[in-house]
Design a protein around this motif. Structure first.
Motif, mmCIF file in Angstrom:
data_model
loop_
_atom_site.group_PDB
_atom_site.id
_atom_site.type_symbol
_atom_site.label_atom_id
_atom_site.label_comp_id
_atom_site.label_asym_id
_atom_site.label_seq_id
_atom_site.Cartn_x
_atom_site.Cartn_y
_atom_site.Cartn_z
ATOM 1 N N ILE A 291 0.879 -1.170 0.000
ATOM 2 C CA ILE A 291 0.000 0.000 0.000
ATOM 3 C C ILE A 291 0.916 1.219 0.000
ATOM 4 O O ILE A 291 1.905 1.265 0.736
ATOM 5 N N ARG A 292 0.572 2.201 -0.798
ATOM 6 C CA ARG A 292 1.393 3.420 -0.891
ATOM 7 C C ARG A 292 0.563 4.609 -0.431
ATOM 8 O O ARG A 292 -0.587 4.765 -0.840
ATOM 9 N N THR A 293 1.137 5.445 0.415
ATOM 10 C CA THR A 293 0.502 6.694 0.849
ATOM 11 C C THR A 293 1.392 7.836 0.365
ATOM 12 O O THR A 293 2.457 7.590 -0.198
ATOM 13 N N PRO A 294 0.990 9.074 0.601
ATOM 14 C CA PRO A 294 1.857 10.168 0.146
ATOM 15 C C PRO A 294 3.288 10.109 0.689
ATOM 16 O O PRO A 294 4.228 10.463 -0.009
ATOM 17 N N THR B 276 4.654 -0.668 12.328
ATOM 18 C CA THR B 276 3.819 -1.686 11.690
ATOM 19 C C THR B 276 2.342 -1.303 11.769
ATOM 20 O O THR B 276 1.942 -0.515 12.619
ATOM 21 N N VAL B 277 1.567 -1.871 10.880
ATOM 22 C CA VAL B 277 0.099 -1.888 10.996
ATOM 23 C C VAL B 277 -0.333 -3.318 10.704
ATOM 24 O O VAL B 277 0.368 -4.062 10.009
ATOM 25 N N TRP C 272 -1.701 -0.759 15.333
ATOM 26 C CA TRP C 272 -0.546 -0.060 14.781
ATOM 27 C C TRP C 272 0.452 0.180 15.889
ATOM 28 O O TRP C 272 0.108 0.226 17.071
ATOM 29 N N VAL C 273 1.693 0.358 15.505
ATOM 30 C CA VAL C 273 2.747 0.783 16.426
ATOM 31 C C VAL C 273 3.831 1.463 15.597
ATOM 32 O O VAL C 273 4.172 1.010 14.501
ATOM 33 N N VAL C 274 4.318 2.575 16.111
ATOM 34 C CA VAL C 274 5.413 3.309 15.482
ATOM 35 C C VAL C 274 6.498 3.465 16.540
ATOM 36 O O VAL C 274 6.216 3.806 17.697
ATOM 37 N N GLY C 275 7.737 3.205 16.149
ATOM 38 C CA GLY C 275 8.859 3.331 17.077
ATOM 39 C C GLY C 275 8.936 4.726 17.667
ATOM 40 O O GLY C 275 8.594 5.726 17.019
ATOM 41 N N ALA D 42 -0.807 5.770 8.016
ATOM 42 C CA ALA D 42 -0.870 4.336 7.725
ATOM 43 C C ALA D 42 -2.245 3.766 8.081
ATOM 44 O O ALA D 42 -2.800 2.970 7.319
ATOM 45 N N ALA D 43 -2.802 4.163 9.219
ATOM 46 C CA ALA D 43 -4.120 3.649 9.629
ATOM 47 C C ALA D 43 -5.207 4.105 8.659
ATOM 48 O O ALA D 43 -6.103 3.322 8.317
#
Length: 183
Positions: free
Chosen positions: A16-19, A91-92, A106-109, A121-122
């Motif tokens: 999946i690609r986001t901006p 991650t998601v 989700w989790v972001v470092g 991402a969500a």
């Protein structure tokens, strides 16, 4: 996308690609880098547990990549890579059932928090899941304000339901699959 008709075959995570982000399907090879990303014990404040070693994370990722042993459940997992940084930051995930329900997380470092990566991402995950499911839920600890903000940014709303000390957030999408189905 994580999206083929679950009645026919399990769903599979696809890019999946986001901006700003590439959401890449989880691979066992991501474990070493992700162990460093997820090494801050503060990330476990609301969910419990402790950071995994690279070896333990490799074992966990092998199970996740192999897929759910339940044919009615698909596990879809992605790592997050900002294109400007060329490194993984979080991650998601989505657990999708044949009842057209997806539970997301989700989790972001820690070093990459506060930049909107989790929200971006969500939102992308919810948009992609909307092609296959009618209900999306997340479970959020009542004291985890940052995670609540991510859920709200993705279109989920808090409910009065609680599970294991966490509040259930829900989004019911329009369309034939959009109906409330309990997990």
């Amino acid at each position: 996308m994580c999206f083929r008709e679950p009645a026919v075959q399990p769903l599979v995570a696809e890019p999946i690609r986001t901006p700003r982000l590439d959401l890449l399907p989880l691979r066992v090879e991501h474990a070493e880098e992700m162990a460093a990303v997820l090494s801050d014990p503060a990330l476990h404040t609301f969910v419990g547990g402790a950071p995994h070693s690279p070896a333990a994370l490799r074992t966990r990722y092998r199970r996740l990549v192999a897929g759910s042993p339940d044919p009615d459940v698909s596990w879809c997992n992605w790592v997050l890579r900002p294109r400007e940084e060329e490194r993984l930051v979080g991650t998601v995930q989505a657990t999708v059932t044949r009842r057209h329900t997806a539970e997301i997380a989700w989790v972001v470092g820690t070093p990459w928090q506060g930049r909107g990566f989790a929200s971006e991402a969500a939102r992308a995950l919810v948009a992609e899941l909307g092609r296959s499911v009618g209900t999306i839920v997340a479970h959020i600890h009542p004291g985890h304000l940052a995670s609540a903000a991510v859920a709200a940014a993705a279109g989920l709303a808090p409910t009065d339901e609680e599970q294991d000390g966490e509040q259930r957030w829900r989004l019911v999408l329009p369309g034939p699959a959009g109906r409330i189905v309990g997990l």
